[in-house]
Design an enzyme around this catalytic site. Sequence first.
Site, PDB file in Angstrom:
ATOM      1  N   LYS A  80      -3.077   9.674   3.484  1.00 56.51           N
ATOM      2  CA  LYS A  80      -1.678   9.981   3.171  1.00 56.51           C
ATOM      3  C   LYS A  80      -1.325   9.459   1.781  1.00 56.51           C
ATOM      4  O   LYS A  80      -1.727   8.343   1.409  1.00 56.51           O
ATOM      5  CB  LYS A  80      -0.770   9.352   4.228  1.00 56.51           C
ATOM      6  N   SER A 156       6.561  11.044   9.018  1.00 57.02           N
ATOM      7  CA  SER A 156       6.346  11.379   7.627  1.00 57.02           C
ATOM      8  C   SER A 156       4.887  11.654   7.275  1.00 57.02           C
ATOM      9  O   SER A 156       4.577  12.066   6.159  1.00 57.02           O
ATOM     10  CB  SER A 156       6.875  10.243   6.739  1.00 57.02           C
ATOM     11  N   SER A 180       6.137   7.563  12.224  1.00 61.73           N
ATOM     12  CA  SER A 180       5.596   8.522  11.259  1.00 61.73           C
ATOM     13  C   SER A 180       4.149   8.935  11.453  1.00 61.73           C
ATOM     14  O   SER A 180       3.701   9.869  10.783  1.00 61.73           O
ATOM     15  CB  SER A 180       5.786   7.990   9.836  1.00 61.73           C
TER      16      SER A 180
END
Length: 458
Positions: A80, A156, A180
């Site tokens: 990420k 997220s 997330s």
Amino acid sequence: MTDLTALTAVRLLEGYRTGAFSPVDATRAALERAERIQPEVNAFVRITAERALEQAAASAERWRRGEPAGLLDGVPVTVKDILLMRGEPTLKGSKTISEKGSWDEDAPSVARLRAHGAVFLGKTTTPEFGWKGVTDSPLTGVTRHPHDPTRTAGGSSGGAAAAVALGAGPLALGTDGGGSVRIPAAFCGIFALKPTYGRVPLYPASAFGTLAHVGPMTRDAADAALLMDVIGVPDSRDWSALGPPPGSFAAGLSGGVHGLRVAYSPSLGGQVAVRPAVASAVRRAVERLAGLGAYVEETDPDFADPVEAFHTLWFSGAARVVQHLGPHQRELLDPGLREICGLGARYSALDYLAAVDVRMELGRRMGRFHDSYDLLVTPTLPLTAFEAGAEVPKGSGHRRWTGWTPFTYPFNMTQQPAATVPVGRDGDGLPVGLQIVAARHRDELVLRAAHALMSDGS
């Protein structure tokens, strides 16, 4: 021909050992899949194909010699774009961060993957600074659902979830400050674990403080356990990192759930309106746990929704993230982020400490709860994936993403390990997730229960 993009990390490693295929084969397949899905799904900030193939070739040579570098040698992974990765900019979904610079340091979890020979496919998308439960940003646009591009992948860590779901690498690193890794994993139909806070070290420290966790996103619990054996060790750069784990997470998967005391809370005591298709899929999975020998009782943890305290902590953290930005740079921010930063900047120290008090009381209550129950099971989310490009579902009446994530953020506040397990689909074919929560430091128990549930053929 074996579809290498459909294999877990465990199965890829078996193939490398037997010579059935090589890390180069697996990496090429994963890169081809990543390039194919990118135009529609938008899971990647950048795909690092040339570097990945170089890493895969080096791994193939180590396997040829019978000298793999570590537990994940040759396995394709994604990272990420919140976490530092040496040689690549970390832009965090923001136009306020410049690509210029040396970018010469790995985050602890990324460094561990590199030491164990993993192959880095690229960086995955995030909302700006990971601030919300869906994935769109001023920098990269909207990340879409892997099975229905009109819908959100969640967030997220939405890019990571979509990549794993579509075969662009079996392993992904995500971050979780309020759900997330669990939110997008539940939406996309994969597994994810938010470990006990500090189990996976984090550096640089998050502005969201001790709400922020790093966790594995995978197809199943066995791959997550393997990844935890790699990343779940101390790093001196994280002042709050835990000591070494008591044993191997992968080795602890086989115990099953027989005799475990499981509390099943379908709606947190009626506080959450759960869609019928979600509730039914979760209940069926809970019945399977009982069939596997767990003692299941329908009961609720005794706490009121801590959303206002969470907002105080979360919005204050967001304000801290952008504190150094001037007026021109602030105009570049996601409007929703700019709004919560304004709210966060107005909280006083006493407001913040009052929220900490709520957090500590919540942790105490959950600690007592786990004196009676080994595991708490809930839906991961009360709904399935909604329209892409929106923070909240149309017509929901919610103002912020926390309105539709009431099962996830409380366990960031308590720092407990919590995983999401795919347990079915709704009438539109969209995945449903079940959440498994344990007491702090019992990550192995969450993984063991998830593995039992995912391995059950009934």
